[in-house]
Design an enzyme around this catalytic site. Structure first.
Site, short mmCIF file in Angstrom:
data_model
loop_
_atom_site.label_atom_id
_atom_site.label_comp_id
_atom_site.label_asym_id
_atom_site.label_seq_id
_atom_site.Cartn_x
_atom_site.Cartn_y
_atom_site.Cartn_z
N LYS A 14 23.84 -16.31 -1.15
CA LYS A 14 25.04 -16.99 -1.41
C LYS A 14 25.90 -16.11 -2.67
O LYS A 14 25.42 -15.49 -3.03
CB LYS A 14 24.99 -18.42 -1.82
CG LYS A 14 24.05 -18.55 -3.16
CD LYS A 14 24.83 -18.43 -4.45
CE LYS A 14 23.98 -18.61 -5.46
NZ LYS A 14 24.64 -18.05 -7.00
N ASP A 19 20.55 -25.02 -7.10
CA ASP A 19 21.23 -24.66 -5.92
C ASP A 19 20.43 -24.68 -4.60
O ASP A 19 21.01 -24.51 -3.40
CB ASP A 19 20.96 -23.02 -5.97
CG ASP A 19 22.19 -22.36 -7.05
OD1 ASP A 19 22.89 -23.25 -7.57
OD2 ASP A 19 22.07 -21.19 -7.33
#
Length: 296
Positions: free
Chosen positions: A13, A138
């Protein structure tokens, strides 16, 4: 019964911006960020065992098996779902550790996705996200299935449409320890909160990474990479570092910049993804279809 899944993708990401808006009484920082999936991935091979053991089959330098997030994720799901099955896990690392790309969290999420499928645990997306939060802030994003505007400590997620950009990513050659960044006295912790509508409408807001100034002061290599890449656009750091990136509208533009990168840095290009690539791997039984998402 399916016994193996090979080459399960664990995508990286990028944080298109990252603002620190406050701090909770327990010390956790309150954040706002835009999470962008990209097509650079680690890959995980998973094989079901009948003896209940969770075994990592390959060595990963600096990461003992018992502390590896893929092993911890497997054991957590096993305990939560009451499965008597085990797994052989082989992780093919491509994402750098300490790079701000979410590699460890993504690996954990892909482990949960694969084993939820192979063990027939039957957990929903929401249940897996709640479980994943125990492994790291996350992890829920990588179980969310699409790009997201995130708040809280990163676990409050809303779907976010992002541009179909290409990115050039530089690895400055250092690992940045997240605790060192968040504990720094110089860290700005009072950025004014924004709304998801502000990001979607490209409002006149300076979309920055509040952690970047601290990381650049502690690690000059990060600063040097940002300064070089800034020649070609708005370069910034992702996460708590160390990797830096710049967006480009097409692959040709990214390739042109990639050819100019000095040899002292590892560099690569990546394409923006709109959906998690595990959806295709899991087919009609993936958790995101159960959640009502249309996954292209």
């Amino acid at each position: 019964m399916i016994r193996t899944l090979k080459q399960c993708p664990a995508p990286a990401k990028l944080n298109l911006f990252l603002h620190v808006t406050g701090r909770r009484p327990d010390g956790y920082h309150l954040l706002q960020t835009a999470f962008q999936l990209i097509d650079r991935c680690d890959y995980l091979d998973v094989e079901v065992r009948d003896d209940g053991l969770i075994h990592r089959c390959n060595d990963i330098p600096g990461v003992p098996a018992d502390s590896d997030l893929i092993v911890r994720a497997a054991r957590l799901l096993q305990a939560h779902g009451g499965s008597s099955l085990g797994a052989n896990l082989t992780l093919h690392k491509q994402l750098p550790m300490g790079g701000g790309l979410g590699g460890g969290s993504s690996d954990a999420a892909t482990t949960l996705l694969a084993l939820n499928h192979l063990w027939n645990t039957g957990l929903t997306r929401a249940e897996l996200m709640q479980l994943g939060l125990q492994l790291g802030a996350d992890v829920p994003f990588f179980l969310f299935g699409e790009n997201a505007f995130a708040e809280g400590v990163g676990e409050e997620l809303q779907p976010l449409n992002t541009a179909e950009d290409w990115f050039v990513v530089l690895e400055p050659g250092v690992q940045v320890p997240t605790p060192a960044i968040f504990s720094a006295k110089e860290l700005t912790r009072g950025t004014k909160p924004v709304r998801i509508a502000d990001f979607s409408s490209d409002a006149k807001i300076h979309w920055k990474n509040d952690l970047q100034t601290v990381a650049c002061a502690l690690f000059p290599q990060v600063d040097a990479a940002i300064q070089w890449l800034s020649q070609y656009g708005q370069a910034k750091m992702t996460g708590s570092g160390a990797c830096v990136f710049c967006a480009f509208a097409d692959e040709t533009a990214a390739d042109t910049v990639l050819k100019q990168v000095p040899d002292r840095w590892t560099s690569w290009k990546a394409k923006a993804l709109s959906r998690h690539p595990m959806a295709q791997k899991l087919g009609s039984k993936n958790i995101w279809l159960e959640a009502g998402l249309t996954l292209k």
